[in-house]
Write a protein that holds these residues in place. Structure first.
Motif, PDB file in Angstrom:
ATOM      1  N   THR A 121       0.709  -1.026  -0.061  1.00  0.00           N
ATOM      2  CA  THR A 121      -0.088   0.061  -0.222  1.00  0.00           C
ATOM      3  C   THR A 121       0.779   1.066  -0.184  1.00  0.00           C
ATOM      4  O   THR A 121       1.760   1.202   0.835  1.00  0.00           O
ATOM      5  CB  THR A 121      -0.892  -0.068   1.274  1.00  0.00           C
ATOM      6  OG1 THR A 121      -1.663  -1.194   1.003  1.00  0.00           O
ATOM      7  CG2 THR A 121      -1.911   1.338   1.064  1.00  0.00           C
ATOM      8  N   CYS A 122       0.480   2.177  -0.991  1.00  0.00           N
ATOM      9  CA  CYS A 122       1.159   3.522  -1.024  1.00  0.00           C
ATOM     10  C   CYS A 122      -0.019   4.631  -0.642  1.00  0.00           C
ATOM     11  O   CYS A 122      -1.018   4.682  -1.095  1.00  0.00           O
ATOM     12  CB  CYS A 122       1.620   3.972  -2.301  1.00  0.00           C
ATOM     13  SG  CYS A 122       2.281   5.423  -2.372  1.00  0.00           S
ATOM     14  N   LYS A 123       0.387   5.142   0.434  1.00  0.00           N
ATOM     15  CA  LYS A 123      -0.730   6.201   0.996  1.00  0.00           C
ATOM     16  C   LYS A 123      -0.113   7.717   1.139  1.00  0.00           C
ATOM     17  O   LYS A 123       1.065   7.748   1.457  1.00  0.00           O
ATOM     18  CB  LYS A 123      -1.021   5.635   2.442  1.00  0.00           C
ATOM     19  CG  LYS A 123      -2.232   6.864   2.805  1.00  0.00           C
ATOM     20  CD  LYS A 123      -2.438   6.298   4.279  1.00  0.00           C
ATOM     21  CE  LYS A 123      -3.656   7.235   5.148  1.00  0.00           C
ATOM     22  NZ  LYS A 123      -4.154   6.592   6.478  1.00  0.00           N
ATOM     23  N   ALA A 124      -0.910   8.508   0.222  1.00  0.00           N
ATOM     24  CA  ALA A 124      -0.649  10.107   0.464  1.00  0.00           C
ATOM     25  C   ALA A 124      -1.358  10.643   1.409  1.00  0.00           C
ATOM     26  O   ALA A 124      -2.854  10.603   0.957  1.00  0.00           O
ATOM     27  CB  ALA A 124      -0.456  10.468  -0.795  1.00  0.00           C
ATOM     28  N   PHE A 125      -0.915  11.437   2.459  1.00  0.00           N
ATOM     29  CA  PHE A 125      -1.693  11.947   3.517  1.00  0.00           C
ATOM     30  C   PHE A 125      -1.317  13.390   3.636  1.00  0.00           C
ATOM     31  O   PHE A 125      -0.203  13.949   3.722  1.00  0.00           O
ATOM     32  CB  PHE A 125      -1.511  11.163   4.680  1.00  0.00           C
ATOM     33  CG  PHE A 125      -2.192  11.555   6.042  1.00  0.00           C
ATOM     34  CD1 PHE A 125      -3.677  11.237   5.974  1.00  0.00           C
ATOM     35  CD2 PHE A 125      -1.676  12.371   6.905  1.00  0.00           C
ATOM     36  CE1 PHE A 125      -4.222  11.602   7.114  1.00  0.00           C
ATOM     37  CE2 PHE A 125      -2.526  13.067   8.040  1.00  0.00           C
ATOM     38  CZ  PHE A 125      -3.886  12.490   7.935  1.00  0.00           C
ATOM     39  N   SER A 126      -2.307  14.241   3.968  1.00  0.00           N
ATOM     40  CA  SER A 126      -2.214  15.698   4.043  1.00  0.00           C
ATOM     41  C   SER A 126      -2.440  15.991   5.563  1.00  0.00           C
ATOM     42  O   SER A 126      -3.474  15.853   6.154  1.00  0.00           O
ATOM     43  CB  SER A 126      -3.176  16.532   3.308  1.00  0.00           C
ATOM     44  OG  SER A 126      -2.845  17.950   3.305  1.00  0.00           O
ATOM     45  N   GLU A 127      -1.370  16.422   6.096  1.00  0.00           N
ATOM     46  CA  GLU A 127      -1.452  16.693   7.675  1.00  0.00           C
ATOM     47  C   GLU A 127      -2.318  17.920   7.954  1.00  0.00           C
ATOM     48  O   GLU A 127      -3.060  18.048   8.811  1.00  0.00           O
ATOM     49  CB  GLU A 127      -0.135  17.033   8.230  1.00  0.00           C
ATOM     50  CG  GLU A 127       1.060  15.859   8.120  1.00  0.00           C
ATOM     51  CD  GLU A 127       0.795  14.787   9.055  1.00  0.00           C
ATOM     52  OE1 GLU A 127       0.149  14.886   9.918  1.00  0.00           O
ATOM     53  OE2 GLU A 127       1.267  13.523   8.621  1.00  0.00           O
ATOM     54  N   LEU A 128      -2.297  19.139   6.867  1.00  0.00           N
ATOM     55  CA  LEU A 128      -3.102  20.055   7.118  1.00  0.00           C
ATOM     56  C   LEU A 128      -4.643  19.665   7.329  1.00  0.00           C
ATOM     57  O   LEU A 128      -5.446  20.212   8.037  1.00  0.00           O
ATOM     58  CB  LEU A 128      -2.797  21.238   6.170  1.00  0.00           C
ATOM     59  CG  LEU A 128      -3.675  22.302   6.295  1.00  0.00           C
ATOM     60  CD1 LEU A 128      -3.274  23.252   7.654  1.00  0.00           C
ATOM     61  CD2 LEU A 128      -3.369  23.295   4.965  1.00  0.00           C
ATOM     62  N   LEU A 129      -4.845  18.865   6.079  1.00  0.00           N
ATOM     63  CA  LEU A 129      -6.392  18.436   5.688  1.00  0.00           C
ATOM     64  C   LEU A 129      -6.541  17.194   6.716  1.00  0.00           C
ATOM     65  O   LEU A 129      -7.990  17.079   6.612  1.00  0.00           O
ATOM     66  CB  LEU A 129      -6.577  18.552   4.435  1.00  0.00           C
ATOM     67  CG  LEU A 129      -6.318  19.490   3.440  1.00  0.00           C
ATOM     68  CD1 LEU A 129      -6.714  19.358   2.027  1.00  0.00           C
ATOM     69  CD2 LEU A 129      -7.082  20.780   4.026  1.00  0.00           C
ATOM     70  N   SER A 130      -5.598  16.568   7.265  1.00  0.00           N
ATOM     71  CA  SER A 130      -6.108  15.141   8.070  1.00  0.00           C
ATOM     72  C   SER A 130      -6.913  14.257   7.090  1.00  0.00           C
ATOM     73  O   SER A 130      -7.768  13.843   7.424  1.00  0.00           O
ATOM     74  CB  SER A 130      -6.863  15.442   9.467  1.00  0.00           C
ATOM     75  OG  SER A 130      -6.103  16.289  10.145  1.00  0.00           O
ATOM     76  N   GLU A 131      -6.394  14.087   5.863  1.00  0.00           N
ATOM     77  CA  GLU A 131      -7.196  13.584   4.877  1.00  0.00           C
ATOM     78  C   GLU A 131      -6.065  12.970   3.994  1.00  0.00           C
ATOM     79  O   GLU A 131      -4.963  13.584   3.648  1.00  0.00           O
ATOM     80  CB  GLU A 131      -8.059  14.424   4.011  1.00  0.00           C
ATOM     81  CG  GLU A 131      -8.961  13.722   2.937  1.00  0.00           C
ATOM     82  CD  GLU A 131      -9.806  14.456   2.295  1.00  0.00           C
ATOM     83  OE1 GLU A 131     -10.345  14.167   1.277  1.00  0.00           O
ATOM     84  OE2 GLU A 131     -10.015  15.718   2.727  1.00  0.00           O
ATOM     85  N   GLY A 132      -6.384  11.601   3.397  1.00  0.00           N
ATOM     86  CA  GLY A 132      -5.312  11.241   2.494  1.00  0.00           C
ATOM     87  C   GLY A 132      -6.046  10.247   1.699  1.00  0.00           C
ATOM     88  O   GLY A 132      -7.252   9.837   1.637  1.00  0.00           O
ATOM     89  N   VAL A 133      -5.135   9.570   0.655  1.00  0.00           N
ATOM     90  CA  VAL A 133      -5.625   8.510  -0.313  1.00  0.00           C
ATOM     91  C   VAL A 133      -4.645   7.464  -0.684  1.00  0.00           C
ATOM     92  O   VAL A 133      -3.581   7.839  -0.411  1.00  0.00           O
ATOM     93  CB  VAL A 133      -6.048   9.294  -1.654  1.00  0.00           C
ATOM     94  CG1 VAL A 133      -4.875   9.850  -2.174  1.00  0.00           C
ATOM     95  CG2 VAL A 133      -6.760   8.417  -2.394  1.00  0.00           C
ATOM     96  N   SER A 134      -4.978   6.424  -0.785  1.00  0.00           N
ATOM     97  CA  SER A 134      -4.062   5.365  -0.788  1.00  0.00           C
ATOM     98  C   SER A 134      -4.237   4.088  -2.027  1.00  0.00           C
ATOM     99  O   SER A 134      -5.472   4.317  -2.593  1.00  0.00           O
ATOM    100  CB  SER A 134      -4.045   4.257   0.475  1.00  0.00           C
ATOM    101  OG  SER A 134      -5.327   3.851   0.667  1.00  0.00           O
ATOM    102  N   SER A 135      -3.367   3.560  -2.466  1.00  0.00           N
ATOM    103  CA  SER A 135      -3.333   2.750  -3.388  1.00  0.00           C
ATOM    104  C   SER A 135      -2.928   1.364  -3.128  1.00  0.00           C
ATOM    105  O   SER A 135      -1.742   1.510  -2.358  1.00  0.00           O
ATOM    106  CB  SER A 135      -2.943   3.166  -4.868  1.00  0.00           C
ATOM    107  OG  SER A 135      -3.007   2.227  -5.894  1.00  0.00           O
TER     108      SER A 135
END
Length: 1251
Positions: free
Chosen positions: A610-624
């Motif tokens: 799994t590769c997960k990209a996460f925005s600390e500012l928005l507390s939101e991320g997406v993964s594949s």
């Protein structure tokens, strides 16, 4: 005649021979002194033939036509003949009485030979008998009426006359000449008929005149005659029209009343009206005496009647052609409509062209234009021919609009000069001008927003006509998700609501406003949006992964704002990758890459990376994620190489469920648990032998081939088979789907019939899953209780059994079914119980009153309940009545409402002699019949009530009920009479409302025995008391003996009276009793004076003037009759007041009496009140009022019962308050109302006893 002459000649010869022989021997001495002469006489008269003989010595006798009549003077054999005259003088006259035609003959007087003289014979004389004609009669050529101008033959005949009659013919008194007369043989010998004939020309003046035939001969002194009235047909003259002046126009919408007259003509003319040749009316009336035909025409004038030819024609049987008179109608009519055409919307400064067009009118209209209150004079008007001979008008207007014209009405007014007509139509003028301003309500520019948030942008605009149309744009393209435009007081608004998306970053949102003025105003804003990575994707370059290889995985992170952080996980382990520098990407964000190198082992097979990209500012991320499929080789026992990554064909997990249950309308998932390597490539679901495809929107499956069925129905239940395959082969497994659904119910019969007393099964059937025991329930939806114990069920059928069915079972039944699946189901059925007719009976149904004055009408009503349909028949005094013929006085009609059937016999012109009878109404159906006798009679006093009984008794009230008797043909009311031991008189209560038969008498004393009775009153009098003038004895309930039973309703009075109270009351009574007697005496004198003067004075306390009311003093039965208290039956049951030996009554009305029954004055109808004697002395009245405030003891020795204040026992005398209801009370005085028995409105002929 020749025969008679021959006989006479032979007789002469014989006599002459004898005479010659005798003369030879003697000297002749006999001679005729007066020989016979011819005589003419009328038939029926007396005739005398004279014969006088000198020295008659021989036998004298007469000879008639050669026949000797005989020598005797009475002439036997000839009763009408006799010999008259003095025989000594030689008179031998032949007298014939009542001469007839047979007496018409020749006669001789003969003297026979004697010794001294020879025979002599007179000359032959004739008796001529004259016969008058029997009659005269006129014969016409034809029995048909004559036609003026033609000639006709008239013949007159005078039959059987002697001599022949002379005939004269006269027409209208003028003798007709040129008669042709002939004579013919009559009906007997010697009689003749005379006929005269003449030709007559008929003229119209002869109509109704007489033809006269006169016949006369010497036997008549007055001619006989015959008359005929001449009927002559002649054509009428031309008609005339009255009520129409051709020079005066008529107005459309008015009504013409025209009269067409035709004078003369025989027969009278028939008339008809035509309009332009079209028949309008062919009815007319004839005035025979005035010889006029009239035809009335009422014509509603329409515009279509303009210039039409109105014509009246007259014709009769002898008219050669119809005669007519014509009038040309000129109709003034107004235009029916005004059309306003053109464009009434324009931008400011534009020129509009408008047209106003009127329909046809006469005369033509003039068109005027108005804008608001300003007249426009820039129009051009045209007039042309229109319909119905009128003219149409068209006016064209050009006008340049301005801002100020907006909203003003443009009016086209049509006016007819010289008349009152003015009609207009208008439309508002709509002038377009652009909005004045547009602005946005939006977040401040530059303030960052976050993707996924909801945002509302509001656009507002002011001014403009019409209000502007707002449109949102995003980056120059129309935005989606705009709301409906809202109209404000001075503008419009429209908001744009949406969820922020990465594409909104740096996007320009613009709001444009425009309207029909074509000018566009805009306002815009730019958004700054922060968003997480749009997407993440893992890329692997190697196509086959093997143990021991190093695989390089590349994670591509899509655009984000601000830049996101990346992390890697392999199975449960978290690893760090190598991140590359970012670069600008779409939507104004940043994209970047991260790589991860991994050396493969057999443990990595089927592990997820799994590769997960996460925005600390928005507390939101997406993964594949990426699943590793590692191939490796194992060495087998035989030295063979085995590919461990490849197994066999797909295998299904043993835990996979074989049965799936679901509710109808839900979403159901059919699970699939399959494993294979290589993985399963395809799985197909099969139902009812057919492959399920995703083209059916109800079916879908995910990547794991789990079948999803939306809105599942009961028809989806069954066996579902899934067939899966990979490179090694295929396999299949089945799952059973069970659908549970709520019941659907229906009745086997919606309407069920059963005979009374029978047994019936009400059955309902259900479709449901599951079918459970006890799911059927029955309900009775009517009134009362019905036995519903016999309920049964068998699978999907439930039934209710009813035994010994009665009419109470009729109504609706409900079958409820609940199998545990919501919602439960219900269905209703209607049970109809068949029964024979049952007629309404009782006093009010068995007697009907009507005036037997041959002018009134009455309805006899017969009402029955029965099923099936009831049929009625009527009989009068036992004789069946037939309404099928042409009856003018009797009519019957039947109305049915449910099981209630009503037959009404209507009688017109009621006759006391013919209709006062017993009418029998019979109601029948297929199950039986029922009859009731209805007596029709005159109005009378009411019949006494019956069945007086007690419903309830308390310590101070009694509730009574009774059955009313026949009301006598008037509205009746009831009066309750009661007394108790020690009461000096009866007390009366007028029941209200008048029609009620249940009433509560209040204000009674506890533990006291009362005798009650009731009677009825109507406008003709009152009945005896109920049940043969017997009493109903009731004892009120007792209260606590330690508490004095104070005035009824006074809860505060609980202290028993002491001895001093009795002493005080005796003293007061001793003082007031003489005063009461004096007041009675004064009141009687005052009443006597009032009856003489015809006036009554009512003293108003606190006022200086006296109000005088005029009235007619009629004797009342309620003011002087004494009551015999020793008997249980009164001598007169209408007593309202009684007196002791002193003549004083014991009614003490006070001002504190209040109404306890009438709560709504608007609904109160005053019953007739009792007459109370008034107190004319104000001082005495005040004393009486003062006395009313003192409580009287309850000792029976006082002769009256205690009372006080508003709960005084006499408060119930009239069923309520005496003040303002049964008498007008003013300061303690009561105005008397007329006695109900003296109602002057009753007709005299009805104010008697019924015989």
């Amino acid at each position: 005649m020749r025969r008679y002459r021959a006989k006479l000649q032979r007789s002469r010869c014989f006599l002459l021979s004898v005479t010659l022989i005798l003369v030879q021997g003697m000297q002749a001495q006999q001679a005729f002194k007066s020989p016979p002469r011819n005589v003419t006489v009328r038939a029926g008269a007396r005739a005398q033939l004279n014969c006088q003989v000198l020295r008659a010595t021989g036998v004298v006798q007469w000879v008639k036509d050669g026949l000797l009549l005989g020598p005797q003077r009475d002439l036997p054999g000839f009763p009408r003949y006799s010999i008259t005259g003095d025989k000594t003088k030689g008179e031998f006259h032949l007298l014939i009485e009542n001469v007839t035609l047979e007496d018409d003959a020749p006669y001789e007087c003969q003297v026979g030979q004697s010794v001294s003289s020879p025979a002599i014979i007179s000359q032959t004389v004739w008796l001529t008998v004259q016969i008058p004609p029997m009659k005269a009669y006129i014969e016409l050529e034809s029995a048909e009426p004559w036609i003026a101008g033609k000639e006709y033959t008239v013949m007159c005949t005078a039959p059987n006359a002697k001599p022949a009659a002379e005939i004269t013919l006269l027409k209208d008194g003028i003798e007709l000449t040129d008669l042709d007369s002939v004579t013919l043989s009559g009906s007997e010998d010697k009689l003749v008929n005379t006929q005269a004939e003449v030709r007559v020309k008929a003229v119209s003046a002869d109509h109704g005149r007489y033809l006269v035939c006169k016949a006369k001969n010497p036997a008549l002194t007055t001619a006989v005659m015959d008359t005929k009235v001449m009927t002559v047909y002649f054509p009428p003259p031309a008609p005339v029209i009255e009520g129409l002046d051709s020079s005066t126009p008529v107005k459309a919408g008015s009504t013409l009343k025209l009269l067409c007259l035709s004078h003369g003509g025989n027969p009278l003319a028939s008339l008809q009206w035509t309009k332009d040749g079209e028949l309008l009316s062919s009815s007319w009336e004839e005035d025979v005496s005035g010889r006029i035909s009239r035809s009335k025409l009422v014509l509603a004038v329409m515009p279509e009647d303009n210039q039409v030819l109105l014509q009246c024609e007259s014709v009769n049987q002898v008219s050669q052609a119809p005669l007519f008179i014509s009038q040309l109608l000129t109709v003034y009519f107004e235009p029916v409509k005004i059309d306003l055409l053109g464009t009434f919307e324009a931008a400011e400064g534009q020129t509009v062209t408008l047209c106003c067009h009127t329909s046809s009118s006469n005369p033509p209209v003039n068109i005027r234009w108005w804008l608001g209150i300003r007249e426009l004079n820039t129009a051009i008007q045209f007039v042309s021919k229109g319909e119905n001979g009128g003219m149409t008008t068209m006016s064209n207007l050009t006008h340049t609009v301005s801002h100020e014209d907006n909203g003003l009405h443009l009016v086209c007014e049509a006016v007819i000069e010289g008349t009152q007509f003015s009609k207009s139509t208008s439309k508002p003028l709509n002038v377009f001008y652009p909005p004045q301003r547009v602005w946005l309500d939006n977040p401040p520019v530059g303030v960052p927003l976050q993707s996924g948030q909801s945002l509302r942008l509001l656009c507002l605009s002011s001014g403009g006509n019409p209000p502007g149309q707002l449109t949102w744009f995003k980056n120059g393209k129309a935005a989606q998700g705009t709301s409906k435009q809202v109209n404000l007081e001075r503008g419009v608004s429209r908001d744009l609501r949406f969820i922020l998306h990465p594409s909104d970053n740096l996007a320009i949102y613009r709001c444009d406003v425009t309207n029909q003025a074509k000018k566009v105003l805009s306002a815009q804003t730019r958004l700054k949006v922060q968003f997480a990575p749009i997407k993440v994707e893992i890329v692997v370059k190697q196509s086959v992964l093997r143990r021991g290889d190093t695989v390089s995985l590349l994670c591509l992170c899509g655009s984000s704002n601000p830049k996101a952080n990346v992390s890697w996980t392999v199975g449960p382990n978290r690893l760090r990758g190598i991140e590359m520098a970012g670069k600008p990407a779409e939507y104004g964000g940043v994209s970047f890459k991260s790589t991860l190198s991994l050396t493969l082992t057999s443990r990595h097979h089927q592990e997820r990376v799994t590769c997960k990209a996460f925005s600390e500012l928005l507390s939101e991320g997406v993964s594949s994620s990426y699943t590793l499929n590692v191939h490796w080789l194992n060495k087998g026992l035989s030295g063979m190489l085995v590919l461990v990554g490849v197994v066999n064909s797909p295998e299904f997990n043993a835990d996979m469920p074989k049965d799936v249950r679901a509710l109808e309308d839900d979403v159901v998932y059919l699970p699939l648990m399959v494993s294979a390597n290589p993985k399963v490539t395809t799985c197909d679901w099969i139902y009812l032998g057919k492959k399920i495809v995703e083209a059916d929107l109800r079916y879908s499956w995910d990547s794991d081939f789990v079948l999803k069925i939306r809105n599942v129905t009961r028809h989806d239940a069954g066996v579902y088979t899934v067939e899966c395959a990979n490179e090694e082969g295929q396999n299949r497994i089945s799952t059973v789907l069970h659908i549970s659904y709520a019941p659907r119910i229906k009745m086997k019969l919606d309407l069920v019939h059963v005979d009374m007393g029978g047994t019936i099964d009400l059955m309902c059937e259900v479709e449901a899953n599951p079918v459970v025991s006890g799911m059927f329930t029955w309900k009775w939806l009517g009134d009362g209780d019905i036995d519903l114990e016999h309920q049964h069920e068998d699978g999907t059928t439930g039934w209710l059994t009813l035994f010994n069915v009665t009419r109470a079972h009729s109504g609706s039944y409900q079958c409820d079914v609940d199998n545990g699946i919501y919602p439960p189901a219900s269905v209703r059925t209607q049970l109809v119980v068949l029964f024979k007719p049952q007629l309404r009976k009782g006093p009010q149904w068995s007697k009907v009153t009507a005036h037997g004055d041959d002018a009134s009408s009455v309805d006899l009503v017969c009402q029955a309940e029965g099923i099936p349909k009831v049929h009625f028949s009527w009989a009068k005094n036992g004789m069946d009545m037939d309404f099928s013929g042409d009856t003018t006085r009797y009519a019957e009609h039947t109305v049915r409402v449910g099981p209630v059937h009503t037959s009404t016999l209507h009688i017109e012109n009621v006759s006391a002699r013919l209709d006062y009878a017993i009418f029998t109404c019979t109601a029948s159906n297929t199950l039986g019949d029922d009859s009731v006798d209805i007596q029709l009679l005159s109005t009378s006093r009411p019949e006494p009530p019956s069945n007086l009984r007690l419903l309830h008794v308390s310590n101070d009230s009694v509730t009574l009920e009774w059955q009313p008797g026949f009301n006598g043909g008037f509205t009746q009311k009831f009066r309750i009479r009661y007394h108790w031991m020690g009461s000096i008189s009866y007390h009366y209560v007028d029941v209200f409302p008048p029609s009620t038969t249940v009433y509560t008498v209040r204000g009674l004393l506890p533990a006291t025995t009362y005798n009650f009775s009731v009677n009825a009153i109507n406008d003709m009098g009152e009945s005896d008391f109920a049940d043969g003038n017997t009493f109903l004895t009731v004892t009120t309930k007792a209260e606590d003996s330690a508490v004095y039973p104070g005035p009824p309703g006074n809860a505060d009075f609980t202290e028993p009276l002491g001895v001093w109270h009795y002493v005080f009351m005796i003293s007061v009574s001793a003082i007031l009793l003489p005063l009461s007697c004096m007041s009675c005496l004064l009141l009687r004198r005052w009443k006597k004076h009032q009856s003489q003067t015809g006036e009554r004075s009512i003293i108003s306390k606190g006022q200086d003037k006296t109000k005088t009311e005029r009235f007619t003093d009629t004797p009342s039965r309620y003011t002087s009759t004494e009551l015999n208290t020793a008997s249980t039956v009164e001598t007169n049951s209408t007593v309202y007041e009684s007196y002791d030996s002193g003549g004083c009554h014991y009614y003490y009305p006070t001002e504190e009496l209040t109404n306890t029954l009438y709560t709504d004055e608007a609904e109160h109808q005053e019953p007739h009140g009792h007459e109370y004697e008034e107190v004319s002395n104000e001082a005495i009245q005040q004393n009486l009022q003062h006395f009313s405030e003192i409580s009287a003891p309850s000792d029976p020795l006082f002769g009256f019962q205690p009372w006080s204040g508003k709960d005084h026992i006499f408060d119930q005398v009239h069923g309520g308050n005496l003040n303002g209801h049964n008498g007008e009370r003013r300061n303690g005085l009561f105005t008397e109302y007329p006695s109900p028995t003296m109602n002057s409105k009753i007709p005299f002929e009805l104010a008697g006893e019924l015989v």
